[in-house]
Design a protein around this motif. Sequence first.
Motif, PDB file in Angstrom:
ATOM      1  N   LYS A  33      11.941  -3.743   1.568  1.00  0.00           N
ATOM      2  CA  LYS A  33      10.990  -4.631   1.288  1.00  0.00           C
ATOM      3  C   LYS A  33       9.650  -4.466   2.117  1.00  0.00           C
ATOM      4  O   LYS A  33       8.713  -4.961   1.882  1.00  0.00           O
ATOM      5  CB  LYS A  33      11.406  -6.002   1.315  1.00  0.00           C
ATOM      6  CG  LYS A  33      12.520  -6.332   0.371  1.00  0.00           C
ATOM      7  CD  LYS A  33      12.646  -7.670   0.559  1.00  0.00           C
ATOM      8  CE  LYS A  33      13.713  -8.493  -0.397  1.00  0.00           C
ATOM      9  NZ  LYS A  33      14.104  -9.948  -0.346  1.00  0.00           N
ATOM     10  N   ASN A  34       9.711  -3.494   3.259  1.00  0.00           N
ATOM     11  CA  ASN A  34       8.592  -3.289   3.918  1.00  0.00           C
ATOM     12  C   ASN A  34       8.280  -4.476   4.583  1.00  0.00           C
ATOM     13  O   ASN A  34       6.795  -4.627   4.625  1.00  0.00           O
ATOM     14  CB  ASN A  34       7.553  -2.527   3.130  1.00  0.00           C
ATOM     15  CG  ASN A  34       7.749  -1.225   2.866  1.00  0.00           C
ATOM     16  OD1 ASN A  34       8.779  -0.453   3.417  1.00  0.00           O
ATOM     17  ND2 ASN A  34       7.353  -0.570   1.745  1.00  0.00           N
ATOM     18  N   THR A  35       9.282  -5.311   5.112  1.00  0.00           N
ATOM     19  CA  THR A  35       8.798  -6.589   5.667  1.00  0.00           C
ATOM     20  C   THR A  35       9.647  -6.788   7.077  1.00  0.00           C
ATOM     21  O   THR A  35      10.704  -6.257   7.205  1.00  0.00           O
ATOM     22  CB  THR A  35       9.311  -7.536   4.770  1.00  0.00           C
ATOM     23  OG1 THR A  35       8.734  -7.435   3.289  1.00  0.00           O
ATOM     24  CG2 THR A  35       9.052  -9.044   5.180  1.00  0.00           C
ATOM     25  N   VAL A  36       8.847  -7.318   7.983  1.00  0.00           N
ATOM     26  CA  VAL A  36       9.394  -7.606   9.189  1.00  0.00           C
ATOM     27  C   VAL A  36       9.332  -9.182   9.458  1.00  0.00           C
ATOM     28  O   VAL A  36       8.456  -9.610   8.948  1.00  0.00           O
ATOM     29  CB  VAL A  36       8.714  -6.822  10.518  1.00  0.00           C
ATOM     30  CG1 VAL A  36       7.097  -7.495  10.394  1.00  0.00           C
ATOM     31  CG2 VAL A  36       9.173  -7.151  11.894  1.00  0.00           C
ATOM     32  N   TYR A  37      10.588  -9.605   9.929  1.00  0.00           N
ATOM     33  CA  TYR A  37      10.602 -11.235  10.192  1.00  0.00           C
ATOM     34  C   TYR A  37      10.536 -11.506  11.766  1.00  0.00           C
ATOM     35  O   TYR A  37      11.151 -10.604  12.631  1.00  0.00           O
ATOM     36  CB  TYR A  37      11.985 -11.695   9.570  1.00  0.00           C
ATOM     37  CG  TYR A  37      11.649 -11.131   8.252  1.00  0.00           C
ATOM     38  CD1 TYR A  37      12.420 -10.340   7.732  1.00  0.00           C
ATOM     39  CD2 TYR A  37      11.303 -12.064   7.192  1.00  0.00           C
ATOM     40  CE1 TYR A  37      12.842  -9.857   6.523  1.00  0.00           C
ATOM     41  CE2 TYR A  37      11.582 -11.600   5.754  1.00  0.00           C
ATOM     42  CZ  TYR A  37      12.173 -10.861   5.664  1.00  0.00           C
ATOM     43  OH  TYR A  37      12.234 -10.290   4.020  1.00  0.00           O
ATOM     44  N   LEU A  38      10.123 -12.567  12.088  1.00  0.00           N
ATOM     45  CA  LEU A  38      10.542 -13.224  13.351  1.00  0.00           C
ATOM     46  C   LEU A  38      10.863 -14.627  13.266  1.00  0.00           C
ATOM     47  O   LEU A  38      10.281 -15.361  12.931  1.00  0.00           O
ATOM     48  CB  LEU A  38       9.145 -13.312  14.351  1.00  0.00           C
ATOM     49  CG  LEU A  38       9.221 -13.508  15.563  1.00  0.00           C
ATOM     50  CD1 LEU A  38      10.044 -12.711  16.343  1.00  0.00           C
ATOM     51  CD2 LEU A  38       7.915 -13.811  16.344  1.00  0.00           C
ATOM     52  N   GLY A  95       0.967  -1.095   0.168  1.00  0.00           N
ATOM     53  CA  GLY A  95      -0.046  -0.001   0.006  1.00  0.00           C
ATOM     54  C   GLY A  95       0.873   1.038  -0.067  1.00  0.00           C
ATOM     55  O   GLY A  95       2.007   1.155  -0.213  1.00  0.00           O
ATOM     56  N   THR A  96       0.370   2.156   0.173  1.00  0.00           N
ATOM     57  CA  THR A  96       0.775   3.707   0.294  1.00  0.00           C
ATOM     58  C   THR A  96       1.658   3.932   1.458  1.00  0.00           C
ATOM     59  O   THR A  96       0.982   4.032   2.469  1.00  0.00           O
ATOM     60  CB  THR A  96      -0.068   4.672   0.021  1.00  0.00           C
ATOM     61  OG1 THR A  96      -0.800   4.561  -1.409  1.00  0.00           O
ATOM     62  CG2 THR A  96       0.522   6.174  -0.005  1.00  0.00           C
ATOM     63  N   ILE A  97       3.037   4.125   1.399  1.00  0.00           N
ATOM     64  CA  ILE A  97       3.627   4.138   2.729  1.00  0.00           C
ATOM     65  C   ILE A  97       4.652   5.294   2.687  1.00  0.00           C
ATOM     66  O   ILE A  97       5.556   5.339   1.558  1.00  0.00           O
ATOM     67  CB  ILE A  97       4.365   3.161   3.058  1.00  0.00           C
ATOM     68  CG1 ILE A  97       3.448   1.825   3.499  1.00  0.00           C
ATOM     69  CG2 ILE A  97       5.357   3.270   4.344  1.00  0.00           C
ATOM     70  CD1 ILE A  97       4.365   0.512   3.489  1.00  0.00           C
ATOM     71  N   PHE A  98       4.511   6.460   3.495  1.00  0.00           N
ATOM     72  CA  PHE A  98       5.348   7.580   3.272  1.00  0.00           C
ATOM     73  C   PHE A  98       6.703   7.293   4.389  1.00  0.00           C
ATOM     74  O   PHE A  98       7.777   7.609   3.969  1.00  0.00           O
ATOM     75  CB  PHE A  98       4.663   9.003   3.494  1.00  0.00           C
ATOM     76  CG  PHE A  98       5.584  10.014   3.928  1.00  0.00           C
ATOM     77  CD1 PHE A  98       5.753  10.567   5.428  1.00  0.00           C
ATOM     78  CD2 PHE A  98       6.341  10.572   3.109  1.00  0.00           C
ATOM     79  CE1 PHE A  98       6.547  11.632   5.373  1.00  0.00           C
ATOM     80  CE2 PHE A  98       7.120  11.582   3.018  1.00  0.00           C
ATOM     81  CZ  PHE A  98       7.184  12.226   4.632  1.00  0.00           C
ATOM     82  N   ARG A  99       5.971   6.881   5.658  1.00  0.00           N
ATOM     83  CA  ARG A  99       7.443   6.676   6.548  1.00  0.00           C
ATOM     84  C   ARG A  99       6.934   5.509   7.488  1.00  0.00           C
ATOM     85  O   ARG A  99       5.735   5.619   8.090  1.00  0.00           O
ATOM     86  CB  ARG A  99       7.359   7.645   7.655  1.00  0.00           C
ATOM     87  CG  ARG A  99       8.670   7.595   8.499  1.00  0.00           C
ATOM     88  CD  ARG A  99       9.084   9.114   8.978  1.00  0.00           C
ATOM     89  NE  ARG A  99       9.552   9.686   7.929  1.00  0.00           N
ATOM     90  CZ  ARG A  99       9.922  11.135   8.179  1.00  0.00           C
ATOM     91  NH1 ARG A  99       9.468  11.851   9.005  1.00  0.00           N
ATOM     92  NH2 ARG A  99      10.338  11.843   7.108  1.00  0.00           N
ATOM     93  N   LEU A 100       7.631   4.431   7.504  1.00  0.00           N
ATOM     94  CA  LEU A 100       7.567   3.308   8.264  1.00  0.00           C
ATOM     95  C   LEU A 100       8.251   3.497   9.572  1.00  0.00           C
ATOM     96  O   LEU A 100       9.398   3.638   9.550  1.00  0.00           O
ATOM     97  CB  LEU A 100       7.765   2.000   7.729  1.00  0.00           C
ATOM     98  CG  LEU A 100       7.578   0.638   8.123  1.00  0.00           C
ATOM     99  CD1 LEU A 100       6.006   0.404   8.547  1.00  0.00           C
ATOM    100  CD2 LEU A 100       7.992  -0.348   7.303  1.00  0.00           C
ATOM    101  N   LEU A 105       2.904   3.623  11.103  1.00  0.00           N
ATOM    102  CA  LEU A 105       3.184   4.227   9.724  1.00  0.00           C
ATOM    103  C   LEU A 105       2.469   5.337   9.467  1.00  0.00           C
ATOM    104  O   LEU A 105       1.410   5.529   9.852  1.00  0.00           O
ATOM    105  CB  LEU A 105       3.329   3.294   8.722  1.00  0.00           C
ATOM    106  CG  LEU A 105       2.004   2.582   8.085  1.00  0.00           C
ATOM    107  CD1 LEU A 105       1.455   3.414   7.052  1.00  0.00           C
ATOM    108  CD2 LEU A 105       2.273   1.262   7.692  1.00  0.00           C
ATOM    109  N   ARG A 106       3.053   6.313   8.448  1.00  0.00           N
ATOM    110  CA  ARG A 106       2.177   7.375   7.883  1.00  0.00           C
ATOM    111  C   ARG A 106       2.364   7.183   6.293  1.00  0.00           C
ATOM    112  O   ARG A 106       3.029   6.929   5.731  1.00  0.00           O
ATOM    113  CB  ARG A 106       2.874   8.580   8.172  1.00  0.00           C
ATOM    114  CG  ARG A 106       3.077   9.246   9.699  1.00  0.00           C
ATOM    115  CD  ARG A 106       4.025   9.997   9.922  1.00  0.00           C
ATOM    116  NE  ARG A 106       3.810  11.397   9.207  1.00  0.00           N
ATOM    117  CZ  ARG A 106       4.627  12.269   9.082  1.00  0.00           C
ATOM    118  NH1 ARG A 106       5.793  12.140   9.624  1.00  0.00           N
ATOM    119  NH2 ARG A 106       4.316  13.719   8.550  1.00  0.00           N
ATOM    120  N   THR A 107       0.985   7.258   5.723  1.00  0.00           N
ATOM    121  CA  THR A 107       0.547   7.119   4.391  1.00  0.00           C
ATOM    122  C   THR A 107       1.079   8.301   3.524  1.00  0.00           C
ATOM    123  O   THR A 107       1.273   8.008   2.454  1.00  0.00           O
ATOM    124  CB  THR A 107      -0.634   6.688   4.233  1.00  0.00           C
ATOM    125  OG1 THR A 107      -1.861   7.728   4.631  1.00  0.00           O
ATOM    126  CG2 THR A 107      -1.076   5.542   4.944  1.00  0.00           C
TER     127      THR A 107
END
Length: 121
Positions: A75-80, A26-31, A99-101
Amino acid sequence: QVQLVESGGGLVQPGGSLRLSCAISGTIFRLSAMGWYRQGPGKQRELVAGITSGGSTNYLDFVKGRFTISRDNAKNTVYLQMDSLKPEDTAVYYCNAELRTTPWALSRVYWGQGTQVTVSS
Protein backbone atom coordinates in the motif's frame (compact mmCIF):
# COMPACT_ATOMS: atom_id res chain seq x y z
CA GLN A 1 4.28 13.74 -8.92
CA VAL A 2 4.90 12.04 -5.59
CA GLN A 3 2.72 12.99 -2.64
CA LEU A 4 2.83 11.94 1.00
CA VAL A 5 -0.39 12.44 2.92
CA GLU A 6 -0.47 12.00 6.70
CA SER A 7 -3.59 11.33 8.75
CA GLY A 8 -4.54 10.31 12.26
CA GLY A 9 -3.39 13.29 14.30
CA GLY A 10 -5.54 15.01 16.89
CA LEU A 11 -6.07 15.79 20.55
CA VAL A 12 -5.58 13.01 23.09
CA GLN A 13 -5.29 12.85 26.86
CA PRO A 14 -2.02 11.82 28.55
CA GLY A 15 -1.74 8.04 28.54
CA GLY A 16 -3.85 7.75 25.41
CA SER A 17 -3.03 6.40 21.97
CA LEU A 18 -3.04 7.56 18.39
CA ARG A 19 -2.15 5.88 15.11
CA LEU A 20 -0.65 7.99 12.36
CA SER A 21 -0.72 6.89 8.74
CA CYS A 22 1.20 8.21 5.75
CA ALA A 23 0.15 7.14 2.28
CA ILE A 24 2.42 7.72 -0.70
CA SER A 25 0.94 8.26 -4.13
CA GLY A 26 2.43 8.87 -7.54
CA THR A 27 5.01 7.12 -9.66
CA ILE A 28 7.24 4.92 -7.49
CA PHE A 29 9.91 2.59 -8.86
CA ARG A 30 11.60 1.73 -5.57
CA LEU A 31 10.65 2.75 -2.05
CA SER A 32 13.49 2.65 0.44
CA ALA A 33 13.60 3.94 4.02
CA MET A 34 10.61 5.68 5.56
CA GLY A 35 10.35 7.63 8.75
CA TRP A 36 8.46 9.88 11.10
CA TYR A 37 9.83 13.19 12.37
CA ARG A 38 8.31 15.73 14.71
CA GLN A 39 8.73 19.38 15.53
CA GLY A 40 7.47 20.69 18.84
CA PRO A 41 6.87 24.35 19.70
CA GLY A 42 10.20 26.18 19.70
CA LYS A 43 12.12 23.01 18.95
CA GLN A 44 14.05 21.63 16.02
CA ARG A 45 12.67 18.83 13.90
CA GLU A 46 13.81 15.44 15.20
CA LEU A 47 13.65 11.86 14.00
CA VAL A 48 11.08 9.88 15.97
CA ALA A 49 11.28 6.53 14.20
CA GLY A 50 12.62 5.06 10.98
CA ILE A 51 12.14 1.82 9.09
CA THR A 52 14.18 0.39 6.23
CA SER A 53 12.85 -1.46 3.23
CA GLY A 54 13.86 -4.68 4.98
CA GLY A 55 11.94 -3.83 8.13
CA SER A 56 14.77 -2.76 10.43
CA THR A 57 13.69 -0.03 12.80
CA ASN A 58 15.21 2.65 15.01
CA TYR A 59 13.62 4.97 17.54
CA LEU A 60 14.25 8.17 19.44
CA ASP A 61 15.19 7.08 22.97
CA PHE A 62 12.30 9.06 24.49
CA VAL A 63 9.70 7.04 22.56
CA LYS A 64 11.22 3.57 22.80
CA GLY A 65 8.73 1.10 24.19
CA ARG A 66 5.80 3.46 23.54
CA PHE A 67 5.85 4.02 19.75
CA THR A 68 5.92 1.41 16.98
CA ILE A 69 6.67 2.12 13.33
CA SER A 70 5.52 -0.25 10.61
CA ARG A 71 5.02 -0.26 6.87
CA ASP A 72 2.80 -1.89 4.28
CA ASN A 73 4.80 -2.08 1.07
CA ALA A 74 1.80 -3.20 -0.97
CA LYS A 75 0.00 0.00 0.00
CA ASN A 76 3.08 2.28 0.05
CA THR A 77 2.06 3.32 3.53
CA VAL A 78 3.94 3.83 6.78
CA TYR A 79 2.32 3.87 10.21
CA LEU A 80 3.24 5.14 13.65
CA GLN A 81 1.40 3.61 16.58
CA MET A 82 1.79 5.91 19.58
CA ASP A 83 0.83 4.59 23.01
CA SER A 84 1.21 6.01 26.52
CA LEU A 85 1.37 9.48 25.08
CA LYS A 86 2.85 12.27 27.15
CA PRO A 87 2.42 16.04 26.92
CA GLU A 88 6.03 16.21 25.73
CA ASP A 89 4.96 14.30 22.61
CA THR A 90 2.95 17.31 21.46
CA ALA A 91 4.26 18.33 18.05
CA VAL A 92 3.61 18.42 14.34
CA TYR A 93 4.47 14.98 13.00
CA TYR A 94 5.90 14.61 9.49
CA CYS A 95 6.48 11.47 7.50
CA ASN A 96 9.19 11.13 4.92
CA ALA A 97 10.27 8.56 2.39
CA GLU A 98 13.32 7.96 0.27
CA LEU A 99 12.41 6.67 -3.16
CA ARG A 100 13.19 6.50 -6.84
CA THR A 101 10.52 7.31 -9.39
CA THR A 102 12.20 5.51 -12.32
CA PRO A 103 15.10 3.02 -12.70
CA TRP A 104 17.40 5.81 -13.88
CA ALA A 105 16.29 8.53 -11.44
CA LEU A 106 18.35 9.43 -8.40
CA SER A 107 16.95 8.58 -5.01
CA ARG A 108 15.20 11.52 -3.33
CA VAL A 109 13.59 12.23 0.01
CA TYR A 110 9.99 13.39 -0.01
CA TRP A 111 8.04 14.91 2.90
CA GLY A 112 4.42 15.06 3.93
CA GLN A 113 2.66 18.24 5.02
CA GLY A 114 2.50 17.30 8.70
CA THR A 115 -0.23 16.41 11.15
CA GLN A 116 -0.73 17.97 14.57
CA VAL A 117 -0.63 15.77 17.67
CA THR A 118 -1.62 17.42 20.93
CA VAL A 119 -1.40 15.58 24.24
CA SER A 120 -3.27 17.44 26.93
CA SER A 121 -5.83 16.95 29.66
